[in-house]
Design a protein around this motif. Structure first.
Motif, short mmCIF file in Angstrom:
data_model
loop_
_atom_site.label_atom_id
_atom_site.label_comp_id
_atom_site.label_asym_id
_atom_site.label_seq_id
_atom_site.Cartn_x
_atom_site.Cartn_y
_atom_site.Cartn_z
N PHE A 21 0.85 -1.30 0.12
CA PHE A 21 0.03 0.18 0.24
C PHE A 21 0.85 1.24 0.02
N SER A 22 0.13 2.36 -0.21
CA SER A 22 0.90 3.74 -0.23
C SER A 22 1.03 3.91 1.35
N MET A 23 2.31 4.47 1.74
CA MET A 23 2.45 5.04 2.93
C MET A 23 1.49 5.97 3.64
N ILE A 24 0.98 6.70 2.92
CA ILE A 24 -0.31 7.55 3.37
C ILE A 24 -1.23 7.02 2.44
N SER A 25 -2.37 7.28 2.89
CA SER A 25 -3.69 7.00 1.84
C SER A 25 -3.55 7.53 0.66
N PRO A 26 -4.39 7.13 -0.54
CA PRO A 26 -4.67 8.02 -1.60
C PRO A 26 -5.32 9.44 -1.17
N ALA A 27 -6.32 9.26 -0.31
CA ALA A 27 -6.91 10.39 -0.03
C ALA A 27 -6.35 11.67 0.80
#
Lengths: 114, 259
Positions: free
Chosen positions: B118-124
């Motif tokens: 996953f991305s380290m911080i959310s896509p949002a």
């Protein structure tokens, strides 16, 4: 076709004469292993050397052009030992910031165990 | 030798204010000493020219540490925005200064903002905090006539690519296969909105033999489609034996028209 045009054509979905041949870059430990496995120590470009060993005869493309822009701290921090401990050393150090040989720019204190 | 970070450059607002003084984008030494002459010579260059910069996520992580940054997004989003705005302005000024001397073929950002899955911080959160900066830099890049706007991130990037496309980024690397990045699937999903560099599984290179033959065959449709320069999907590790590397280079040369 120049190496530049070839890369641009590839990146922009046009049709270069050939797709750029850029196999990759070995880490220091990789090069040490390869030298023990038959890569001559005096070979400067191991990708071209491997290409020749594989039977390649085409002219090897020129290297990428360079124009360096420094985004880092000016002045950078000094690297210095802050504290010697029995089993480690606290160091304010420069940090490598990028895998492709860019130097990082700030000081950090870290406990280093040699 | 092992190491452990015990202090980062920015741990409070005073650190942050002190650090900013070291980022004068107009410092003449930020460009080559012979920038005008070098830029003139590069106008007729044969080699591809990239300019590299750190993206906001990368740079803030350098300043406050990875865990520090992740908690700061929650605890003090105002400071995060302030730091991002500062870095955006710094790099924007450097882009404009550089473009006065030379128009490169690519502006390449480093973020390294994804774990294996996953991305380290959310896509949002990426959309809210980071995307606007990527977009504004992209406007400068495109406005100068730079054709390739690239992004580097290890890890699984499938949920980040749509944001990069939205920012005007049209190339990314290194497409780590071990993180689940499936390049043929990306091409089907994102079409020609994104080009790629990398994407060859280093583990297949280490296994050699049939494994690397199958890996090049897997990528062949994307090679033939264009918008892809195949390369090892990160630094070539030491478990890739030299004879296997030579074999891999030969297979790659055949697939790309060099043999």
């Amino acid at each position: 076709m120049t190496a530049r045009r070839r890369m641009l054509d590839a990146m922009l979905f046009r049709r270069p004469d050939r797709v750029p041949l850029q196999p990759g870059g070995g880490r220091r430990s990789t090069l040490e292993a390869w030298h023990a496995q038959g890569l001559p120590a005096d070979v400067l470009d191991y990708n071209e050397y491997a290409y020749r060993l594989a039977g390649g005869t085409l002219p090897w493309p020129v290297a990428d052009s360079r124009f360096r822009v420094n985004e880092r701290l000016i002045p950078i921090f000094d690297e210095k030992v802050i504290e010697e401990r029995p089993d480690s050393r606290v160091v304010q150090e420069l940090e490598r910031q990028h895998l492709r040989n860019r130097q990082g720019v700030y000081g950090r204190a870290s406990a280093r165990r040699d | 030798m092992t190491r452990r970070w015990i202090k980062c450059p920015v741990e409070n607002r005073k650190d942050w204010e002190d650090l900013q003084r070291r980022y004068d984008a107009d410092d003449p030494t930020r460009l080559p000493a012979d920038a005008a002459a070098l830029g003139a010579r590069l106008a007729d260059r044969e080699g591809y020219l990239q300019l590299h910069f750190s993206g906001p996520f990368w740079q803030l992580r350098e300043w406050v540490g990875f865990e520090g940054l992740c908690t700061l997004f929650h605890d003090d989003p105002g400071l995060v925005r302030e730091m991002i705005a500062f870095w955006e302005s710094h790099i924007a000024r450097l882009l404009r200064r550089a473009f006065e001397r030379v128009i490169p073929d690519e502006v390449h950002l480093s973020e390294d903002m994804a774990y294996k899955c996953f991305s380290m911080i959310s896509p949002a959160m990426t959309r809210e905090f980071i995307l606007p900066t990527w977009k504004r830099w992209g406007e400068i890049v495109r406005g100068a006539g730079v054709p390739v706007y690239g992004m580097d991130s290890d890890g699984f990037i499938g949920e980040l690519i749509p944001l990069w496309i939205e920012a005007g980024i049209n190339m990314c690397d290194p497409i780590e296969v071990a993180a689940g990045n499936d390049l043929p699937a990306f091409r089907r999903r994102f079409g020609r909105a994104m080009a790629y560099r990398g994407g060859v599984d280093k583990r297949a290179m280490a296994r050699g033999g049939r494994a690397i033959e199958d890996e090049i065959a897997r990528l062949r449709p994307v090679i033939d489609d264009g918008g892809f320069v195949p390369s090892c999907d990160h630094g070539v590790p030491s478990d890739v034996a030299w004879p296997d590397y030579v074999r891999y280079v030969g297979l790659l040369a055949k697939a790309t028209g060099w043999l």
